[in-house]
Design a protein around this motif. Structure first.
Motif, PDB file in Angstrom:
ATOM      1  N   GLY A  37       0.928  -1.190  -0.162  1.00  0.00           N
ATOM      2  CA  GLY A  37      -0.096  -0.110   0.004  1.00  0.00           C
ATOM      3  C   GLY A  37       0.922   1.260  -0.154  1.00  0.00           C
ATOM      4  O   GLY A  37       0.276   2.255  -0.413  1.00  0.00           O
ATOM      5  N   LEU A  38       1.900   1.208   0.407  1.00  0.00           N
ATOM      6  CA  LEU A  38       2.967   2.239   0.307  1.00  0.00           C
ATOM      7  C   LEU A  38       3.454   2.399  -0.891  1.00  0.00           C
ATOM      8  O   LEU A  38       3.780   3.654  -1.388  1.00  0.00           O
ATOM      9  CB  LEU A  38       4.134   2.169   1.409  1.00  0.00           C
ATOM     10  N   VAL A  39       4.031   1.418  -1.801  1.00  0.00           N
ATOM     11  CA  VAL A  39       4.673   1.316  -2.888  1.00  0.00           C
ATOM     12  C   VAL A  39       3.603   1.585  -4.133  1.00  0.00           C
ATOM     13  O   VAL A  39       3.760   2.403  -4.870  1.00  0.00           O
ATOM     14  CB  VAL A  39       5.406   0.012  -3.191  1.00  0.00           C
ATOM     15  N   VAL A  40       2.389   1.016  -4.212  1.00  0.00           N
ATOM     16  CA  VAL A  40       1.433   0.879  -5.335  1.00  0.00           C
ATOM     17  C   VAL A  40       1.051   2.329  -5.422  1.00  0.00           C
ATOM     18  O   VAL A  40       0.937   2.871  -6.772  1.00  0.00           O
ATOM     19  CB  VAL A  40       0.237   0.076  -5.183  1.00  0.00           C
ATOM     20  N   PRO A  41       0.319   3.317  -4.621  1.00  0.00           N
ATOM     21  CA  PRO A  41       0.066   4.644  -4.818  1.00  0.00           C
ATOM     22  C   PRO A  41       1.083   5.474  -5.565  1.00  0.00           C
ATOM     23  O   PRO A  41       0.821   6.579  -6.133  1.00  0.00           O
ATOM     24  CB  PRO A  41      -0.171   5.237  -3.500  1.00  0.00           C
ATOM     25  N   GLU A  42       2.244   5.074  -5.497  1.00  0.00           N
ATOM     26  CA  GLU A  42       3.317   5.919  -6.382  1.00  0.00           C
ATOM     27  C   GLU A  42       2.896   5.813  -7.933  1.00  0.00           C
ATOM     28  O   GLU A  42       3.327   6.560  -8.597  1.00  0.00           O
ATOM     29  CB  GLU A  42       4.660   5.541  -5.957  1.00  0.00           C
ATOM     30  N   PHE A  43       2.345   4.913  -8.208  1.00  0.00           N
ATOM     31  CA  PHE A  43       2.107   4.386  -9.786  1.00  0.00           C
ATOM     32  C   PHE A  43       0.609   4.550 -10.260  1.00  0.00           C
ATOM     33  O   PHE A  43       0.443   5.154 -11.306  1.00  0.00           O
ATOM     34  CB  PHE A  43       2.737   3.289 -10.074  1.00  0.00           C
ATOM     35  N   VAL A  44      -0.334   4.102  -9.372  1.00  0.00           N
ATOM     36  CA  VAL A  44      -1.705   3.914  -9.742  1.00  0.00           C
ATOM     37  C   VAL A  44      -2.509   4.512  -8.493  1.00  0.00           C
ATOM     38  O   VAL A  44      -2.162   4.385  -7.435  1.00  0.00           O
ATOM     39  CB  VAL A  44      -2.006   2.541  -9.559  1.00  0.00           C
ATOM     40  N   ARG A  45      -3.319   5.432  -8.905  1.00  0.00           N
ATOM     41  CA  ARG A  45      -4.281   6.153  -7.684  1.00  0.00           C
ATOM     42  C   ARG A  45      -5.710   5.680  -8.062  1.00  0.00           C
ATOM     43  O   ARG A  45      -6.173   5.325  -9.053  1.00  0.00           O
ATOM     44  CB  ARG A  45      -4.132   7.810  -7.969  1.00  0.00           C
ATOM     45  N   VAL A  46      -6.535   5.926  -6.885  1.00  0.00           N
ATOM     46  CA  VAL A  46      -8.069   5.613  -6.794  1.00  0.00           C
ATOM     47  C   VAL A  46      -8.568   6.460  -7.632  1.00  0.00           C
ATOM     48  O   VAL A  46      -7.999   8.016  -7.557  1.00  0.00           O
ATOM     49  CB  VAL A  46      -8.492   5.435  -5.272  1.00  0.00           C
ATOM     50  N   PRO A  47      -9.447   6.379  -8.548  1.00  0.00           N
ATOM     51  CA  PRO A  47     -10.376   7.640  -9.080  1.00  0.00           C
ATOM     52  C   PRO A  47     -10.826   8.644  -7.965  1.00  0.00           C
ATOM     53  O   PRO A  47     -11.428   8.170  -7.081  1.00  0.00           O
ATOM     54  CB  PRO A  47     -11.361   7.257  -9.957  1.00  0.00           C
ATOM     55  N   GLY A  48     -10.697   9.714  -8.466  1.00  0.00           N
ATOM     56  CA  GLY A  48     -11.250  10.871  -7.236  1.00  0.00           C
ATOM     57  C   GLY A  48     -10.311  12.243  -7.311  1.00  0.00           C
ATOM     58  O   GLY A  48      -9.282  11.959  -7.378  1.00  0.00           O
ATOM     59  N   ALA A  49     -11.033  13.248  -7.140  1.00  0.00           N
ATOM     60  CA  ALA A  49     -10.198  14.305  -7.219  1.00  0.00           C
ATOM     61  C   ALA A  49      -9.157  14.515  -5.774  1.00  0.00           C
ATOM     62  O   ALA A  49      -7.958  15.004  -6.075  1.00  0.00           O
ATOM     63  CB  ALA A  49     -11.037  15.747  -7.227  1.00  0.00           C
ATOM     64  N   GLN A  50      -9.895  14.026  -4.886  1.00  0.00           N
ATOM     65  CA  GLN A  50      -8.855  14.181  -3.590  1.00  0.00           C
ATOM     66  C   GLN A  50      -7.795  13.069  -3.353  1.00  0.00           C
ATOM     67  O   GLN A  50      -6.887  13.207  -2.818  1.00  0.00           O
ATOM     68  CB  GLN A  50      -9.890  13.802  -2.543  1.00  0.00           C
ATOM     69  N   PHE A  51      -7.728  12.343  -4.448  1.00  0.00           N
ATOM     70  CA  PHE A  51      -6.730  10.997  -4.538  1.00  0.00           C
ATOM     71  C   PHE A  51      -5.583  11.407  -5.554  1.00  0.00           C
ATOM     72  O   PHE A  51      -4.764  10.504  -5.825  1.00  0.00           O
ATOM     73  CB  PHE A  51      -7.169   9.699  -4.524  1.00  0.00           C
ATOM     74  N   SER A  52      -5.805  12.442  -6.518  1.00  0.00           N
ATOM     75  CA  SER A  52      -5.219  12.585  -7.743  1.00  0.00           C
ATOM     76  C   SER A  52      -3.462  12.793  -7.349  1.00  0.00           C
ATOM     77  O   SER A  52      -3.422  12.993  -6.204  1.00  0.00           O
ATOM     78  CB  SER A  52      -5.628  13.534  -8.496  1.00  0.00           C
ATOM     79  N   PHE A  53      -2.870  12.400  -8.336  1.00  0.00           N
ATOM     80  CA  PHE A  53      -1.667  13.050  -8.117  1.00  0.00           C
ATOM     81  C   PHE A  53      -1.409  14.445  -7.940  1.00  0.00           C
ATOM     82  O   PHE A  53      -0.328  14.810  -7.225  1.00  0.00           O
ATOM     83  CB  PHE A  53      -0.619  12.527  -9.466  1.00  0.00           C
ATOM     84  N   ASP A  54      -2.119  15.315  -8.484  1.00  0.00           N
ATOM     85  CA  ASP A  54      -2.177  16.883  -8.431  1.00  0.00           C
ATOM     86  C   ASP A  54      -2.542  17.103  -6.813  1.00  0.00           C
ATOM     87  O   ASP A  54      -1.998  18.061  -6.194  1.00  0.00           O
ATOM     88  CB  ASP A  54      -2.964  17.474  -9.384  1.00  0.00           C
ATOM     89  N   ALA A  55      -3.446  16.599  -6.371  1.00  0.00           N
ATOM     90  CA  ALA A  55      -3.700  16.849  -4.986  1.00  0.00           C
ATOM     91  C   ALA A  55      -2.612  16.353  -3.805  1.00  0.00           C
ATOM     92  O   ALA A  55      -2.560  16.920  -2.927  1.00  0.00           O
ATOM     93  CB  ALA A  55      -5.381  16.182  -4.608  1.00  0.00           C
TER      94      ALA A  55
END
Length: 148
Positions: free
Chosen positions: A95-113
């Motif tokens: 769970g620490l490594v995967v979000p560096e490459f893939v994010r859950v849909p939604g504005a609050q989870f985006s790479f920009d946020a």
């Protein structure tokens, strides 16, 4: 042709011997090995342990805190807890490594946020952290029956 046939027969015999039953031999365990942790698997580790208190430098009968002697009736629960917490730690690492490459849909989870995964803890404290606490509490609560 005869050499080829002999080679095929030799290969067949060799592969068939892999499925042959092995002869059973009876071995007697030593008294100290069967006494530790009620003879459960895991007390016979050959890997080196450089930080042993008694100076033996192996992982045989490794119990630095003495849980096996203090509460032998809880050994099954201790083993279950160790496996459960190890698996949760492995999932947390994923769970620490995967979000560096893939994010859950939604504005609050985006790479920009949230550009850095380590900042996600502080940014999502009111939403996702409560879910994590809920699921960890549920996983822990499911094993409370083993205490009684």
């Amino acid at each position: 042709m005869a050499k080829f046939t002999a080679a095929i027969l030799a290969a067949t015999a060799a592969s068939a011997s892999a499925f042959a039953p092995t002869p059973t031999t009876t071995t007697t365990a030593t008294t100290s090995l069967s006494e530790f942790a009620n003879g459960m698997v895991g007390s016979e580790g050959p890997e080196p342990m450089p930080f042993r208190w008694d100076g033996s430098k192996t992982s045989v009968d490794f119990d630095p805190v003495g849980f096996a002697e203090r509460a032998p009736e809880w050994l099954n629960w201790f083993r279950e807890a160790e496996l459960k917490h190890g698996r949760q730690a492995m999932l947390a690492t994923v769970g620490l490594v995967v979000p560096e490459f893939v994010r859950v849909p939604g504005a609050q989870f985006s790479f920009d946020a949230i550009p850095n995964v380590l900042d996600a803890h502080d940014a999502l404290l009111d939403t996702s952290m409560k879910q994590i606490l809920l699921w960890v509490s549920l996983a822990e609560g499911m094993t409370l029956g083993a205490l009684s």
